[in-house]
Design a protein around this motif. Structure first.
Motif, PDB file in Angstrom:
ATOM      1  N   ALA A  21       0.822  -1.206   0.000  1.00  0.00           N
ATOM      2  CA  ALA A  21       0.000   0.000   0.000  1.00  0.00           C
ATOM      3  C   ALA A  21       0.858   1.259   0.000  1.00  0.00           C
ATOM      4  N   ALA A  22       1.953   1.252   0.769  1.00  0.00           N
ATOM      5  CA  ALA A  22       2.828   2.421   0.820  1.00  0.00           C
ATOM      6  C   ALA A  22       3.530   2.647  -0.510  1.00  0.00           C
ATOM      7  N   LEU A  23       4.014   1.582  -1.141  1.00  0.00           N
ATOM      8  CA  LEU A  23       4.678   1.719  -2.439  1.00  0.00           C
ATOM      9  C   LEU A  23       3.709   2.215  -3.507  1.00  0.00           C
ATOM     10  N   GLU A  24       2.481   1.715  -3.461  1.00  0.00           N
ATOM     11  CA  GLU A  24       1.485   2.167  -4.437  1.00  0.00           C
ATOM     12  C   GLU A  24       1.150   3.639  -4.237  1.00  0.00           C
ATOM     13  N   ALA A  25       1.013   4.065  -2.973  1.00  0.00           N
ATOM     14  CA  ALA A  25       0.693   5.472  -2.712  1.00  0.00           C
ATOM     15  C   ALA A  25       1.836   6.391  -3.154  1.00  0.00           C
ATOM     16  N   ALA A  26       3.084   5.918  -3.002  1.00  0.00           N
ATOM     17  CA  ALA A  26       4.229   6.727  -3.397  1.00  0.00           C
ATOM     18  C   ALA A  26       4.539   6.605  -4.886  1.00  0.00           C
ATOM     19  N   GLY A  27       3.886   5.702  -5.578  1.00  0.00           N
ATOM     20  CA  GLY A  27       4.122   5.558  -7.010  1.00  0.00           C
ATOM     21  C   GLY A  27       5.450   4.917  -7.340  1.00  0.00           C
TER      22      GLY A  27
ATOM     23  N   LEU B  35      12.961  10.115  -3.610  1.00  0.00           N
ATOM     24  CA  LEU B  35      11.874  10.827  -2.943  1.00  0.00           C
ATOM     25  C   LEU B  35      10.664   9.917  -2.756  1.00  0.00           C
ATOM     26  N   ARG B  36      10.349   9.142  -3.765  1.00  0.00           N
ATOM     27  CA  ARG B  36       9.223   8.210  -3.662  1.00  0.00           C
ATOM     28  C   ARG B  36       9.481   7.167  -2.576  1.00  0.00           C
ATOM     29  N   LEU B  37      10.708   6.669  -2.492  1.00  0.00           N
ATOM     30  CA  LEU B  37      11.030   5.679  -1.461  1.00  0.00           C
ATOM     31  C   LEU B  37      10.891   6.298  -0.067  1.00  0.00           C
TER      32      LEU B  37
ATOM     33  N   LEU C 235       4.969   6.363   4.958  1.00  0.00           N
ATOM     34  CA  LEU C 235       3.570   5.939   4.934  1.00  0.00           C
ATOM     35  C   LEU C 235       3.362   4.551   5.515  1.00  0.00           C
ATOM     36  N   LEU C 236       4.427   3.810   5.789  1.00  0.00           N
ATOM     37  CA  LEU C 236       4.278   2.475   6.372  1.00  0.00           C
ATOM     38  C   LEU C 236       3.566   2.522   7.716  1.00  0.00           C
TER      39      LEU C 236
END
Length: 357
Positions: free
Chosen positions: A151-157, A180-182, A188-189
């Motif tokens: 979910a966190a990876l998807e939200a960060a793109g 930045l996305r990472l 967001l985790l």
């Protein structure tokens, strides 16, 4: 149709409850060199994208840290998620998260993407998770971690499969936007209500900057309040807070200059006792207030060089008339800074001649 409307309303309520409202009035942080920022006002609803805009050095990062409970304010007040600052900073830290903040939450360049994600999941479970979660089966805990990471990876793109080495790609090999996305995904985790991002538009091209703001806009739309530091205000921002360089602290008046010591024999004696005789400006006065004695003859002790050049502070043709006549001559006018070396030489001659007298 009615049930669909009710479901949408419930989802909107959940999103609003998840985000943290941010309000501040007269907010300011002061450091050893003066005010980092002051007089800041904020009024942002839950799930807003708040742009903290201003030039570098204007206190943007300090404002970001102060609103997330990481820096104590010196004036004014703020209320984040219904929690008052600076009174309850620890409570704000529990539901806020820092993404990219240089010097505070940097990524380790030697770690891989998978190692960063695994570390963040372990830290969340250790410090943020419920103790009752340890009673769950290991398979259940692993499934929960996978769900959070995805979910966190998807939200960060961020799709790790598109990276050069997948999840084994080191941070040092990531592009600026990918790093930045990472950072956002790691923050967001913990499913925070408030997300803080520093230097959002730093070292990004136009297309990358647009992609970064689109990502943060998507995070805010999911219900998380986002504070993002930037130089240029994006179109996606709901609220804009501008900071300006305040410079050094000017609220304290400068200390008054020390008053000149009276031109008396007692004052000069104190100056000699504290070693003031080494100062070229004090030497003529010391000579002028030496112990009284018979005045030397006019041609006996006068310094011809001083008489010819007018050296020293009033040491000239009238210097041979005694100490009482030299003091007024020393006060004749302001000293020229370019002749300080000549003043010192003339003053030394005057002291030597007075001592012989």
């Amino acid at each position: 149709m009615g049930s669909a409307d009710n479901g949408a309303g419930a989802a909107g309520t959940d999103a609003a409850r998840r985000g943290a409202a941010v309000r501040a009035e007269g907010f300011g942080v002061k450091g050893p060199r003066g005010w980092a920022f002051r007089g800041i006002g904020v009024d942002a609803a839950p799930g807003s994208l708040v742009a903290l805009a201003g030039p570098s050095g204007s206190g943007r990062t300090c404002l970001l840290l102060a609103l997330t409970g990481r820096m104590k304010a010196a004036e004014g007040f703020a209320e984040v998620g219904g929690v008052r600052l600076p009174r309850k900073m620890a409570a704000v830290r529990r539901f806020s998260a820092l993404a990219h903040v240089p010097g505070v939450s940097d990524l380790d360049p030697a770690f891989t993407v998978a190692e960063h994600l695994r570390e963040a999941a372990l830290l969340r479970r250790r410090f943020s998770g419920s103790p009752l979660a340890l009673l769950r089966p290991r398979s259940g805990r692993a499934a929960e971690n996978r769900r959070r990471v995805e979910a966190a990876l998807e939200a960060a793109g961020l799709d790790p499969q598109t990276l050069p080495k997948g999840e084994r790609t080191s941070v040092r090999d990531l592009e600026r936007l990918e790093a930045l996305r990472l950072s956002v995904a790691l923050a967001l985790l913990g499913e925070p209500r408030l997300l803080a991002v520093d230097d959002t538009d730093l070292k990004l091209g136009d297309a990358e900057e647009a992609a970064a703001w689109s990502m943060l806009r998507s995070v805010a739309d999911s219900g998380v309040t986002v504070l993002a530091v930037c130089t240029e205000v994006p179109d996606e921002a709901d609220v804009v807070v501008r900071t300006t360089a305040t410079g050094p602290d000017r609220t304290t008046a400068p200390a008054p200059a020390p008053a000149a010591e009276p031109d008396t024999a007692a004052a000069k004696a104190r100056a000699r006792a504290t070693g003031a005789d080494g100062d070229a400006d004090a030497r003529p006065d010391t000579a002028a207030t030496a112990a009284p004695g018979p005045a030397p003859a006019a041609g006996e002790d006068a310094d011809p060089a001083a008489e010819a050049d007018g050296r020293g502070a009033g040491v000239g043709p009238g210097a041979a008339s005694g100490g009482a006549d030299r003091a007024p001559a020393q006060k004749a006018g302001p000293r020229d800074g370019a002749g300080e070396d000549d003043d010192e030489e003339g003053a030394a001659d005057a002291i030597a001649e007075t001592g012989r007298a």
